[in-house]
Write a protein that holds these residues in place. Structure first.
Motif, PDB file in Angstrom:
ATOM      1  N   CYS A 287      47.825  43.941  34.909  1.00 57.95           N
ATOM      2  CA  CYS A 287      46.765  43.869  35.905  1.00 57.95           C
ATOM      3  C   CYS A 287      46.140  42.488  35.802  1.00 57.95           C
ATOM      4  O   CYS A 287      46.383  41.757  34.846  1.00 57.95           O
ATOM      5  CB  CYS A 287      45.694  44.944  35.653  1.00 57.95           C
ATOM      6  SG  CYS A 287      44.932  44.804  33.999  1.00 57.95           S
ATOM      7  N   CYS A 298      40.491  46.124  33.492  1.00 60.91           N
ATOM      8  CA  CYS A 298      41.552  45.171  33.151  1.00 60.91           C
ATOM      9  C   CYS A 298      41.034  44.301  32.015  1.00 60.91           C
ATOM     10  O   CYS A 298      40.027  43.606  32.162  1.00 60.91           O
ATOM     11  CB  CYS A 298      41.919  44.321  34.367  1.00 60.91           C
ATOM     12  SG  CYS A 298      43.381  43.292  34.122  1.00 60.91           S
ATOM     13  N   CYS A 320      40.548  47.923  40.108  1.00 62.88           N
ATOM     14  CA  CYS A 320      40.559  48.917  39.039  1.00 62.88           C
ATOM     15  C   CYS A 320      39.553  50.024  39.341  1.00 62.88           C
ATOM     16  O   CYS A 320      38.431  49.752  39.780  1.00 62.88           O
ATOM     17  CB  CYS A 320      40.232  48.263  37.696  1.00 62.88           C
ATOM     18  SG  CYS A 320      41.469  47.043  37.177  1.00 62.88           S
TER      19      CYS A 320
END
Length: 644
Positions: A287, A298, A320
């Motif tokens: 990520c 992340c 995220c």
């Protein structure tokens, strides 16, 4: 006698005049004549007389430049061929000296001019005699002498045409030859011929080799030259250092540098491209949300953190979303994929518990909140480790505050008059009377205007979840025997040993609110003073019992105040009376065996007779069942209708 014993200087060792010498004087001076054909003394040569120049041995008997002389009696001289000096016969017609002894360069190894050449100068410079119709040396042809060729076909042309020789004999004059471009045959003057008239394929429409290509064969087969740093788009993706405008960003890296062309020119080597966390998702990263901040889904090394889900679109930024509360720091909760701060997590940002006449009734959740308070000092030291949630409320002087919490965990209620300054707090009121999932009560009468803080907290770290909060606030009226407050239901004979399981339910017919503190309950002659704030709100029920702790009173979590004694209400006959502080009776039930008293069932007043007069007759009561069969035992709530 020349004064020395040496011979060969004209006067021999026995002092005789040697042949071809003349000696005179004392001591003798000997000389030999030049031109007598005999080499003596210092002579380099001596050819037949007369002594003269230009024949190799000059008039002083010295060898002339460009000659070779051998022999002594006499010397024989000849021209030195190949030394680049023309002397003697080399100066005559048909002779030369080009400073070498090679043949076939115009001047032969015996210094004679070769056929078809003309030589001039010293040393001799020889050239083919272009125009003499003789093909020699570097001549390709000479005049009409085409050296065996007859027409253009001999040179590879398709058509015969007219073949001639250039005026300088250096090559053929092919101006009369006409190559046919695009016939698939490479003819003189054509670099290639692929049989087509299109350009851009290596061989142009004019049969010229295009830049970056190599062609061979008939018809020409053309291929892009890999390694010349020229990209042929139809054949190559890149070439050498020419990446054709491509860099690492085209392979979803953030930085441009590091890309290389494969040796086949048919692709790229991305091993030199490197990912850097904190910009976009690059190959090898799980990520990249554009930063190196941890705990946002992340990580600082671009790995997906536990309890998160992150998109990973190469070349773009990750989004995220938290999957559960464990993804979030304490004090925040995963809501709609984001870690969101929760009101009430700390005292500086509490919920406003809006209390109105009919109460504040809302559901809340203390899951994943911080633990601000760890110890309450309230009569004793009480440890708490669960998450706490804060609510604020303004209470005027003399007004009451009732807080009820229905939790899914083991909860406590604390009332503070200021935000806690440390983890240990001395509350105004504290309630932790009941167990896991059971209701807690807190009653208070304010003695001054002010803002209070209600703290709902789990007793242990595992005690978190949802809870229903009810808050009531209002003014209080004086309580006396004229108030219409009745005894509505009682537990006279609990199942098994009575212990603390006896209880009395009161109902307030008035709209006024009363604080029963300092008023009394007479249990068959034993009087108990209500020693703490116990608010009986208008048109509401309240339950008093042997204990307000559910662990002691048979699991009843609705008891607000407990008189703290066992077996106070007789099972078969006796009385229960509500007294005001001066002992005047507000309401009383005197019962005997005629009343429907059964073990484990309440003595429940039929709602049609709910009055001070109505609860004086045994016929107005029935036994309230605890198993759900009507009429049902209903402490804290309105009674079921009695069934005839």
């Amino acid at each position: 006698d020349d004064g020395n014993p040496t011979s060969l200087d004209g006067c021999s060792n026995p002092c005789t005049v040697e042949a071809y010498w003349t000696c005179v004087g004392t001591p003798s001076s000997c000389t030999t004549p030049c031109g007598d054909g005999h080499v003596r003394g210092s002579e380099e040569c001596d050819d037949s007389p007369p002594a003269e120049n230009g024949d190799g041995c000059d008039s002083s008997c010295t060898i002339e430049t460009g000659w070779l002389c051998v022999g002594t009696d006499p010397t024989v001289c000849s021209e030195e061929c190949g030394d680049g000096l023309r002397v003697g016969v080399e100066l005559t017609a048909g002779h030369c000296d080009d400073d070498n002894l090679a043949n076939s360069d115009g001047c032969s190894s015996i210094c004679e001019i070769e056929f078809g050449y003309a030589c001039v100068g010293t040393p001799s410079v020889c050239d083919e005699a272009c125009g003499d119709l003789n093909v020699v040396g570097a001549e390709v042809c000479d005049g009409v002498n085409l050296d065996g060729y007859t027409n253009c076909i001999d040179l590879g042309f398709v058509n015969a045409g007219t073949l001639a020789c250039l005026p300088d004999c250096s090559d053929y004059d092919t101006s009369g030859c006409l190559p046919v471009c695009n016939n698939g045959i490479v003819e003189p003057g054509e670099a290639c011929d692929d049989g087509g008239n299109a350009s851009g394929d290596g061989c142009s429409s004019a049969c010229a080799l295009e830049t970056g290509w190599t062609c061979s064969g008939n018809p020409s087969v053309c291929n892009a030259v890999c390694g010349d740093n020229i990209v042929i788009p139809s054949e190559e993706q890149c070439d050498g250092t020419n990446l054709n405008g491509v860099d690492c960003t085209d392979y979803d890296y953030f930085t441009t540098t590091g890309l290389a062309c494969l040796g086949t020119c048919q692709g790229f080597n991305t091993s030199g491209c490197s990912a850097s966390c904190g910009n976009i998702v690059e190959p090898g990263e799980g990520c990249d949300d554009g930063n190196t901040t941890a705990a946002d889904g992340c990580s600082a090394t671009c790995a997906i953190e536990a309890n998160w889900n992150c998109t990973a679109p190469l070349g773009a930024t990750s989004v995220c979303t938290c999957q559960n509360n464990d993804a979030c720091p304490i004090g925040k909760r995963c809501l709609a994929g984001s870690c969101t701060g929760i009101n009430g997590d700390n005292c500086s940002a509490p919920f406003g518990a809006v209390a109105v006449t009919n109460g504040h009734n809302n559901s809340y959740d203390n899951t994943h909140l911080a633990t601000t308070i760890t110890t309450y000092s309230y009569g004793s030291t009480i440890a708490v480790n669960g998450p706490d949630m804060f609510f604020s409320i303004s209470v005027p002087n003399g007004s009451f505050l009732v807080v009820e919490v229905d939790p899914t965990f083991d909860a406590s209620i604390a009332l503070l008059n200021a935000c806690p300054a440390s983890e240990t707090v001395a509350p105004i009121k504290f309630s932790d009377r009941n167990g896991d999932g059971e209701m807690e009560h807190l009653h208070h009468q304010s003695t001054a205007n002010g803002t209070y803080y209600i703290v709902v907290q789990g007793m242990t770290a595992l005690d978190e979840g949802t809870f229903n909060l009810r808050v009531y606030q209002g003014g209080l009226s004086g309580f006396n025997d004229g108030k219409n407050v009745v005894i509505n239901e009682m537990m006279v004979n609990p199942t098994g040993a009575d212990g603390y399981k006896e209880w009395v339910e009161l109902y307030n017919f008035e709209t006024q609110n009363y604080n029963l503190k300092n008023h009394k309950l007479d249990l068959n002659g034993t009087v108990y003073v209500v020693g703490e704030d116990t608010i009986l709100r208008g048109s509401s029920y309240i339950v008093l019992g042997g204990s307000n702790e559910s662990a002691l009173n048979g699991g009843l979590d609705v008891v607000v105040w407990g008189w703290g004694a066992q077996d106070r209400i007789p099972d078969t006959a006796g009385y229960v009376a509500l007294l005001q502080s001066d002992n005047d009776v507000c309401d009383q039930i005197t019962y005997d065996a005629t009343y429907p008293i059964q073990e484990g069932k309440s003595l429940s007043l039929d709602p049609d007779f709910k009055s001070k007069a109505g609860n004086n007759s045994a016929t107005n009561f029935c036994a309230g069942n605890s198993d759900g069969t009507p009429p049902v035992m209903t402490p804290w709530f309105a009674n079921d209708q009695c069934i005839p």
